[in-house]
Write a protein that holds these residues in place. Structure first.
Motif, PDB file in Angstrom:
ATOM      1  N   ARG A   1       0.065   2.316   4.583  1.00 45.59           N
ATOM      2  CA  ARG A   1      -0.983   1.727   5.429  1.00 45.59           C
ATOM      3  C   ARG A   1      -1.654   2.795   6.284  1.00 45.59           C
ATOM      4  O   ARG A   1      -2.873   2.783   6.472  1.00 45.59           O
ATOM      5  CB  ARG A   1      -0.368   0.640   6.297  1.00 45.59           C
ATOM      6  CG  ARG A   1      -1.383  -0.115   7.143  1.00 45.59           C
ATOM      7  CD  ARG A   1      -0.718  -1.222   7.914  1.00 45.59           C
ATOM      8  NE  ARG A   1      -1.665  -1.958   8.724  1.00 45.59           N
ATOM      9  CZ  ARG A   1      -1.342  -2.953   9.521  1.00 45.59           C
ATOM     10  NH1 ARG A   1      -0.068  -3.348   9.597  1.00 45.59           N
ATOM     11  NH2 ARG A   1      -2.247  -3.582  10.229  1.00 45.59           N
TER      12      ARG A   1
ATOM     13  N   ARG B   1      -3.993   4.763   4.113  1.00 42.23           N
ATOM     14  CA  ARG B   1      -5.194   4.000   3.797  1.00 42.23           C
ATOM     15  C   ARG B   1      -6.188   4.067   4.946  1.00 42.23           C
ATOM     16  O   ARG B   1      -7.384   4.277   4.730  1.00 42.23           O
ATOM     17  CB  ARG B   1      -4.830   2.539   3.504  1.00 42.23           C
ATOM     18  CG  ARG B   1      -6.036   1.679   3.131  1.00 42.23           C
ATOM     19  CD  ARG B   1      -5.647   0.237   2.862  1.00 42.23           C
ATOM     20  NE  ARG B   1      -5.136  -0.417   4.065  1.00 42.23           N
ATOM     21  CZ  ARG B   1      -4.705  -1.679   4.091  1.00 42.23           C
ATOM     22  NH1 ARG B   1      -4.697  -2.400   2.965  1.00 42.23           N
ATOM     23  NH2 ARG B   1      -4.260  -2.207   5.198  1.00 42.23           N
ATOM     24  N   GLN B   2      -5.708   3.904   6.168  1.00 42.78           N
ATOM     25  CA  GLN B   2      -6.606   3.950   7.308  1.00 42.78           C
ATOM     26  C   GLN B   2      -7.195   5.341   7.497  1.00 42.78           C
ATOM     27  O   GLN B   2      -8.373   5.503   7.831  1.00 42.78           O
ATOM     28  CB  GLN B   2      -5.867   3.529   8.587  1.00 42.78           C
ATOM     29  CG  GLN B   2      -6.779   3.244   9.769  1.00 42.78           C
ATOM     30  CD  GLN B   2      -7.762   2.124   9.472  1.00 42.78           C
ATOM     31  OE1 GLN B   2      -7.372   1.054   9.001  1.00 42.78           O
ATOM     32  NE2 GLN B   2      -9.044   2.374   9.730  1.00 42.78           N
TER      33      GLN B   2
ATOM     34  N   HIS C   1     -13.919  -0.755  -3.040  1.00 49.37           N
ATOM     35  CA  HIS C   1     -12.657  -1.107  -3.686  1.00 49.37           C
ATOM     36  C   HIS C   1     -12.868  -2.255  -4.670  1.00 49.37           C
ATOM     37  O   HIS C   1     -12.421  -2.200  -5.826  1.00 49.37           O
ATOM     38  CB  HIS C   1     -11.638  -1.491  -2.611  1.00 49.37           C
ATOM     39  CG  HIS C   1     -10.225  -1.617  -3.115  1.00 49.37           C
ATOM     40  ND1 HIS C   1      -9.813  -2.661  -3.921  1.00 49.37           N
ATOM     41  CD2 HIS C   1      -9.135  -0.832  -2.910  1.00 49.37           C
ATOM     42  CE1 HIS C   1      -8.527  -2.513  -4.186  1.00 49.37           C
ATOM     43  NE2 HIS C   1      -8.090  -1.408  -3.591  1.00 49.37           N
TER      44      HIS C   1
ATOM     45  N   CYS D   1       0.846  -1.194   0.000  1.00 50.72           N
ATOM     46  CA  CYS D   1       0.000   0.000   0.000  1.00 50.72           C
ATOM     47  C   CYS D   1       0.882   1.245   0.000  1.00 50.72           C
ATOM     48  O   CYS D   1       1.823   1.361   0.780  1.00 50.72           O
ATOM     49  CB  CYS D   1      -0.890  -0.021   1.234  1.00 50.72           C
ATOM     50  SG  CYS D   1      -2.280   1.109   1.138  1.00 50.72           S
TER      51      CYS D   1
ATOM     52  N   LEU E   1      -3.785   2.135  -3.415  1.00 54.45           N
ATOM     53  CA  LEU E   1      -4.538   1.589  -2.296  1.00 54.45           C
ATOM     54  C   LEU E   1      -4.916   0.141  -2.564  1.00 54.45           C
ATOM     55  O   LEU E   1      -5.329  -0.215  -3.672  1.00 54.45           O
ATOM     56  CB  LEU E   1      -5.797   2.423  -2.038  1.00 54.45           C
ATOM     57  CG  LEU E   1      -5.566   3.863  -1.594  1.00 54.45           C
ATOM     58  CD1 LEU E   1      -6.888   4.529  -1.248  1.00 54.45           C
ATOM     59  CD2 LEU E   1      -4.602   3.921  -0.417  1.00 54.45           C
ATOM     60  N   THR E   2      -4.774  -0.670  -1.541  1.00 53.43           N
ATOM     61  CA  THR E   2      -5.106  -2.094  -1.618  1.00 53.43           C
ATOM     62  C   THR E   2      -6.240  -2.392  -0.645  1.00 53.43           C
ATOM     63  O   THR E   2      -6.508  -1.615   0.270  1.00 53.43           O
ATOM     64  CB  THR E   2      -3.876  -2.935  -1.250  1.00 53.43           C
ATOM     65  OG1 THR E   2      -3.456  -2.596   0.078  1.00 53.43           O
ATOM     66  CG2 THR E   2      -2.733  -2.693  -2.226  1.00 53.43           C
TER      67      THR E   2
ATOM     68  N   TYR F   1     -15.320   0.379   2.648  1.00 55.35           N
ATOM     69  CA  TYR F   1     -14.117   0.613   1.849  1.00 55.35           C
ATOM     70  C   TYR F   1     -13.821  -0.594   0.958  1.00 55.35           C
ATOM     71  O   TYR F   1     -13.581  -0.463  -0.252  1.00 55.35           O
ATOM     72  CB  TYR F   1     -12.928   0.882   2.765  1.00 55.35           C
ATOM     73  CG  TYR F   1     -11.574   0.822   2.082  1.00 55.35           C
ATOM     74  CD1 TYR F   1     -11.061   1.926   1.418  1.00 55.35           C
ATOM     75  CD2 TYR F   1     -10.820  -0.356   2.121  1.00 55.35           C
ATOM     76  CE1 TYR F   1      -9.817   1.864   0.796  1.00 55.35           C
ATOM     77  CE2 TYR F   1      -9.580  -0.427   1.496  1.00 55.35           C
ATOM     78  CZ  TYR F   1      -9.085   0.680   0.834  1.00 55.35           C
ATOM     79  OH  TYR F   1      -7.865   0.611   0.209  1.00 55.35           O
TER      80      TYR F   1
END
Length: 342
Positions: free
Chosen positions: A328, A331-332, A238, A215, A220-221, A234
């Motif tokens: 990461r 992403r959060q 996604h 990530c 974004l994963t 999410y």
């Protein structure tokens, strides 16, 4: 007893003598004029593109296919193009294509390479990333309308081919030069699109990748084990958005079966076929020559719903799928600030 005389009037003996003296007679193939004799439906069924679209392609590559002379039963540019398209659309043996086209198999082999290389040269014209702010915003909006995911485009990486597409299934970037043993992340890390995002060429834009990728701030994963409602939202967004490229591959493989069944050509020619098929796909989209095949069986709507409900993400690589560091954390933060409020 009379000795056997090869010059006897017996017709078979005369033919044998001629073969010995002059060799086998030259074979002249009868070639069908498929462009004129087939109606639009039958033509598209066999060559996977409409007649208008084929003419558009021919105008772009005609100068690479024209012979400098018009003798010796030379093969016209339109017949060369149709021969190559027939090979793409069936993925069959060269001999089958040769029989269909009325040519010797060696001619078909040379034609496929020549036409493929001519089409692949059009890459920079028909396959490109957004070039200005308006194009970027339009691409972002089109993806947002799929599942509310804020991004500009998405990417999916398979075996030795990396593809980036927009929401209309138009291909925006292709990397087709790595062997199948190469890891997806390795292909991405050595690609031009990776370098462009590292330079921040596309500000406030995102790529979506599967969970086999680290990530990053721009890539974004999905979450492996979503826990909160916002994390589930999410993941759902996604998956639905990233499914765009799965549908793209379904369209490509249905239109050009060689991409589904495999190629018997030399490696370099096969890689050019992938690029050429991508160019033809984009030309077809531009000409509104679009097919709408069903989703691949492994990614139909029912299976997709089950993936979302169970919080399971396909293509998991447990070695690197839980990234650490800035990616990461971003992403959060993205989940907390956006998906928590939906």
């Amino acid at each position: 007893m009379d000795l056997y005389n090869i010059f006897d009037d017996d017709e078979d003996d005369v033919q044998i003598y001629e073969f010995i003296q002059f060799g086998l007679p030259r074979q002249v193939y009868e070639r069908n004029n498929y462009f004129n004799v087939l109606d639009d439906v039958a033509f598209r069924k066999r060559f996977r593109l409409s007649k208008d679209c084929v003419l558009d392609v021919l105008r772009l590559i005609d100068n690479h296919l024209e012979y400098p002379y018009d003798s010796n039963n030379c093969i016209s540019p339109i017949n060369q193009l149709l021969t190559c398209l027939r090979f793409y659309s069936t993925g069959g043996h060269l001999q089958m294509v040769a029989d269909f086209a009325g040519m010797h198999v060696s001619s078909v082999s040379r034609i496929i390479r020549r036409v493929t290389e001519a089409i692949a040269r059009l890459y920079d014209i028909f396959i490109c990333l957004p070039e200005n702010e308006n194009e970027i915003k339009k691409t972002q909006q089109n993806f947002f309308e799929i599942a509310g995911f804020l991004e500009n485009r998405k990417a999916y990486y398979s075996i030795n081919t990396q593809v980036v597409c927009d929401a209309s299934l138009k291909i925006m970037n292709v990397v087709a030069r790595w062997p199948g043993s190469s890891h997806d992340a390795t292909i991405f890390n050595h690609s031009a699109i990776h370098a462009a995002f590292e330079r921040n060429t596309y500000r406030n834009c995102l790529l979506l990748g599967d969970s086999g990728y680290p990530c990053k701030s721009y890539l974004l994963t999905p979450l492996l084990n979503p826990a909160t409602p916002s994390e589930h939202r999410y993941n759902e967004s996604h998956i639905r958005t990233r499914n765009t490229v799965e549908r793209l591959f379904g369209v490509l493989k249905r239109r050009f079966s060689i991409l589904a069944y495999g190629s018997r050509l030399k490696t370099n020619t096969t890689l050019s076929v992938i690029v050429a098929a991508s160019v033809l796909h984009n030309i077809a989209i531009g000409a509104n020559d679009v097919e709408a095949p069903p989703l691949p069986e492994e990614l139909n709507e029912h299976v997709l719903e089950q993936l979302i409900m169970n919080g399971h993400i396909p293509h998991i690589n447990p070695e690197i799928n839980e990234p650490v560091g800035a990616g990461r954390m971003l992403r959060q933060q993205f989940i907390n600030e956006y998906f928590a409020n939906l």
